[in-house]
Design a protein around this motif. Structure first.
Motif, PDB file in Angstrom:
ATOM      1  N   TYR A  28       0.805  -1.317  -0.038  1.00 17.61           N
ATOM      2  CA  TYR A  28      -0.056  -0.064  -0.025  1.00 17.61           C
ATOM      3  C   TYR A  28       1.019   1.225  -0.004  1.00 17.61           C
ATOM      4  O   TYR A  28       0.674   2.004  -0.822  1.00 17.61           O
ATOM      5  CB  TYR A  28      -0.980  -0.090   1.300  1.00 17.61           C
ATOM      6  N   MET A  29       1.913   1.425   0.735  1.00 21.64           N
ATOM      7  CA  MET A  29       2.933   2.414   0.820  1.00 21.64           C
ATOM      8  C   MET A  29       3.648   2.678  -0.371  1.00 21.64           C
ATOM      9  O   MET A  29       3.728   3.583  -0.657  1.00 21.64           O
ATOM     10  CB  MET A  29       3.821   2.577   1.954  1.00 21.64           C
ATOM     11  N   GLN A  30       3.953   1.595  -0.953  1.00 22.78           N
ATOM     12  CA  GLN A  30       4.488   1.667  -2.150  1.00 22.78           C
ATOM     13  C   GLN A  30       4.048   2.315  -3.233  1.00 22.78           C
ATOM     14  O   GLN A  30       4.393   2.996  -4.215  1.00 22.78           O
ATOM     15  CB  GLN A  30       5.149   0.276  -2.618  1.00 22.78           C
ATOM     16  N   TYR A  31       2.686   1.953  -3.445  1.00 23.63           N
ATOM     17  CA  TYR A  31       1.524   2.441  -4.780  1.00 23.63           C
ATOM     18  C   TYR A  31       0.531   3.553  -4.036  1.00 23.63           C
ATOM     19  O   TYR A  31      -0.136   4.086  -5.219  1.00 23.63           O
ATOM     20  CB  TYR A  31       1.177   1.205  -5.106  1.00 23.63           C
ATOM     21  N   SER A  32       0.397   3.722  -2.951  1.00 26.87           N
ATOM     22  CA  SER A  32      -0.800   4.451  -2.671  1.00 26.87           C
ATOM     23  C   SER A  32      -0.484   5.990  -3.139  1.00 26.87           C
ATOM     24  O   SER A  32      -1.485   6.582  -3.760  1.00 26.87           O
ATOM     25  CB  SER A  32      -1.152   4.683  -1.110  1.00 26.87           C
ATOM     26  N   ARG A  33       0.411   6.601  -3.196  1.00 20.30           N
ATOM     27  CA  ARG A  33       0.663   8.026  -3.777  1.00 20.30           C
ATOM     28  C   ARG A  33       0.230   8.306  -5.054  1.00 20.30           C
ATOM     29  O   ARG A  33      -0.520   8.986  -5.498  1.00 20.30           O
ATOM     30  CB  ARG A  33       1.943   8.595  -3.307  1.00 20.30           C
ATOM     31  N   SER A  34       0.838   7.226  -5.975  1.00 18.22           N
ATOM     32  CA  SER A  34       0.547   7.424  -7.521  1.00 18.22           C
ATOM     33  C   SER A  34      -0.771   7.238  -7.518  1.00 18.22           C
ATOM     34  O   SER A  34      -1.386   7.568  -8.454  1.00 18.22           O
ATOM     35  CB  SER A  34       1.671   6.487  -8.033  1.00 18.22           C
ATOM     36  N   MET A  35      -1.445   5.950  -6.879  1.00 15.39           N
ATOM     37  CA  MET A  35      -2.687   5.754  -7.017  1.00 15.39           C
ATOM     38  C   MET A  35      -3.611   6.839  -6.748  1.00 15.39           C
ATOM     39  O   MET A  35      -4.738   7.219  -7.450  1.00 15.39           O
ATOM     40  CB  MET A  35      -3.243   4.380  -6.480  1.00 15.39           C
ATOM     41  N   TYR A  36      -3.459   7.256  -5.753  1.00 15.22           N
ATOM     42  CA  TYR A  36      -4.180   8.601  -5.221  1.00 15.22           C
ATOM     43  C   TYR A  36      -4.175   9.939  -6.283  1.00 15.22           C
ATOM     44  O   TYR A  36      -5.160  10.260  -6.501  1.00 15.22           O
ATOM     45  CB  TYR A  36      -3.704   9.202  -3.847  1.00 15.22           C
ATOM     46  N   ASN A  37      -2.835  10.073  -6.768  1.00 14.19           N
ATOM     47  CA  ASN A  37      -2.782  11.122  -7.623  1.00 14.19           C
ATOM     48  C   ASN A  37      -3.827  10.711  -9.061  1.00 14.19           C
ATOM     49  O   ASN A  37      -4.317  11.555  -9.419  1.00 14.19           O
ATOM     50  CB  ASN A  37      -1.256  11.158  -8.050  1.00 14.19           C
ATOM     51  N   ILE A  52     -12.298   6.187  -3.031  1.00 13.70           N
ATOM     52  CA  ILE A  52     -12.184   5.249  -4.043  1.00 13.70           C
ATOM     53  C   ILE A  52     -10.991   4.432  -4.156  1.00 13.70           C
ATOM     54  O   ILE A  52     -10.426   3.256  -4.493  1.00 13.70           O
ATOM     55  CB  ILE A  52     -12.362   5.965  -5.381  1.00 13.70           C
ATOM     56  N   LEU A  53      -9.753   5.229  -3.488  1.00 16.08           N
ATOM     57  CA  LEU A  53      -8.608   4.724  -3.434  1.00 16.08           C
ATOM     58  C   LEU A  53      -8.534   3.340  -2.421  1.00 16.08           C
ATOM     59  O   LEU A  53      -8.041   2.409  -2.690  1.00 16.08           O
ATOM     60  CB  LEU A  53      -7.246   5.697  -2.806  1.00 16.08           C
ATOM     61  N   GLN A  54      -9.110   3.513  -1.290  1.00 18.10           N
ATOM     62  CA  GLN A  54      -9.453   2.650  -0.408  1.00 18.10           C
ATOM     63  C   GLN A  54     -10.179   1.314  -1.223  1.00 18.10           C
ATOM     64  O   GLN A  54      -9.831   0.148  -0.809  1.00 18.10           O
ATOM     65  CB  GLN A  54     -10.082   2.913   0.912  1.00 18.10           C
ATOM     66  N   GLU A  55     -11.318   1.724  -1.484  1.00 18.83           N
ATOM     67  CA  GLU A  55     -11.981   0.464  -2.318  1.00 18.83           C
ATOM     68  C   GLU A  55     -10.951  -0.166  -3.345  1.00 18.83           C
ATOM     69  O   GLU A  55     -11.149  -1.611  -3.399  1.00 18.83           O
ATOM     70  CB  GLU A  55     -13.062   1.250  -2.911  1.00 18.83           C
ATOM     71  N   ALA A  56     -10.088   0.560  -4.084  1.00 18.62           N
ATOM     72  CA  ALA A  56      -9.383   0.070  -5.119  1.00 18.62           C
ATOM     73  C   ALA A  56      -8.460  -0.946  -4.333  1.00 18.62           C
ATOM     74  O   ALA A  56      -8.156  -1.911  -4.815  1.00 18.62           O
ATOM     75  CB  ALA A  56      -8.848   1.043  -5.853  1.00 18.62           C
ATOM     76  N   PHE A  57      -7.769  -0.559  -3.306  1.00 18.30           N
ATOM     77  CA  PHE A  57      -6.838  -1.458  -2.762  1.00 18.30           C
ATOM     78  C   PHE A  57      -7.423  -2.589  -2.051  1.00 18.30           C
ATOM     79  O   PHE A  57      -6.984  -3.734  -2.212  1.00 18.30           O
ATOM     80  CB  PHE A  57      -5.785  -0.796  -1.557  1.00 18.30           C
ATOM     81  N   ILE A  58      -8.832  -2.508  -1.437  1.00 23.34           N
ATOM     82  CA  ILE A  58      -9.502  -3.586  -0.814  1.00 23.34           C
ATOM     83  C   ILE A  58      -9.592  -4.585  -2.063  1.00 23.34           C
ATOM     84  O   ILE A  58      -9.659  -5.870  -1.849  1.00 23.34           O
ATOM     85  CB  ILE A  58     -10.723  -3.143  -0.247  1.00 23.34           C
ATOM     86  N   GLN A  59     -10.272  -4.179  -3.386  1.00 28.78           N
ATOM     87  CA  GLN A  59     -10.552  -4.873  -4.321  1.00 28.78           C
ATOM     88  C   GLN A  59      -9.254  -5.659  -5.027  1.00 28.78           C
ATOM     89  O   GLN A  59      -9.090  -6.875  -4.982  1.00 28.78           O
ATOM     90  CB  GLN A  59     -11.213  -4.152  -5.415  1.00 28.78           C
ATOM     91  N   ALA A  60      -8.113  -4.971  -4.702  1.00 31.92           N
ATOM     92  CA  ALA A  60      -6.714  -5.220  -5.116  1.00 31.92           C
ATOM     93  C   ALA A  60      -6.371  -6.512  -4.216  1.00 31.92           C
ATOM     94  O   ALA A  60      -6.037  -7.671  -4.566  1.00 31.92           O
ATOM     95  CB  ALA A  60      -5.806  -4.175  -5.361  1.00 31.92           C
ATOM     96  N   PHE A  61      -6.389  -6.344  -2.964  1.00 31.85           N
ATOM     97  CA  PHE A  61      -6.008  -7.416  -2.074  1.00 31.85           C
ATOM     98  C   PHE A  61      -6.895  -8.466  -1.975  1.00 31.85           C
ATOM     99  O   PHE A  61      -6.383  -9.665  -2.060  1.00 31.85           O
ATOM    100  CB  PHE A  61      -5.959  -6.694  -0.724  1.00 31.85           C
ATOM    101  N   ARG A  62      -8.258  -8.310  -2.206  1.00 28.04           N
ATOM    102  CA  ARG A  62      -8.898  -9.692  -2.363  1.00 28.04           C
ATOM    103  C   ARG A  62      -8.867 -10.351  -3.761  1.00 28.04           C
ATOM    104  O   ARG A  62      -9.007 -11.652  -3.910  1.00 28.04           O
ATOM    105  CB  ARG A  62     -10.437  -9.033  -2.467  1.00 28.04           C
TER     106      ARG A  62
END
Length: 185
Positions: A28-37, A52-62
């Motif tokens: 999450y820390m590695q990609y969150s900034r660029s995905m937030y942008n 939406i960022l949080q939802e996207a990461f949840i979906q990605a982890f699942r």
């Protein structure tokens, strides 16, 4: 990309699939900034972008076990993020007019005074575009998707995507010109 980096990413992804919370946090820390942008460029609103960022990461982890490594993890995640943004916008009734026949000429004579245009000004002007125009500009210019790929993501024809892009580019050019004229005064 170095072989060492690829191995670290694979190990991190493998650990995430196993449910390792620390590995998930590192990813999450590695990609969150660029995905937030990406989210903020697509949605403009900070709270919507964060949600939406949080939802996207949840979906990605699942769905991490479906990541096949055919592209980089960042590319795979970027598609999830963009699709989540588009789903959000579609729920808010993002609209594109179907315009297979209508063509907008690309006016080369509308020159911009490029030496007076900062990236900040361009981003500010993109943010001010109507939602549909902002999305198509971001997909094509900022994220590098082709008109065909943008059309598929948006559920419109390729010619509609092209026309909407040309309209958006024209509108963006007008806004930039207005802003540069205003700043001169």
């Amino acid at each position: 990309m170095s072989e060492e980096y690829i191995d670290l990413s694979r190990n991190l992804i493998r650990d995430c699939i196993k449910g390792d919370r620390q590995a998930q946090y590192r990813l999450y820390m590695q990609y969150s900034r660029s995905m937030y942008n990406i989210c903020i460029r697509m949605l403009v609103n900070r709270e919507d972008a964060e949600d939406i960022l949080q939802e996207a990461f949840i979906q990605a982890f699942r769905r991490l076990d479906t990541f096949r490594g055919e592209s980089s993890f960042g590319t795979w995640l970027k598609k999830i993020v963009i699709n989540r943004c588009l789903d959000f916008l579609k729920k808010r009734k993002l609209g594109f007019m179907d315009s297979d026949e209508e063509k907008i000429p690309d006016r080369q004579d509308e020159s911009l005074e490029e030496d007076k245009i900062s990236n900040e000004m361009i981003h500010e002007c993109i943010k001010s575009l109507p939602e549909g125009a902002r999305v198509i500009v971001n997909l094509y210019l900022m994220e590098g998707f082709s008109h065909k790929e943008s059309a598929k993501m948006l559920g419109i024809t390729e010619s509609t995507a092209k026309t909407q892009y040309h309209r958006a580019k024209h509108l963006l050019r007008e806004r930039i010109n207005e802003k540069t004229l205003y700043e001169k005064a």
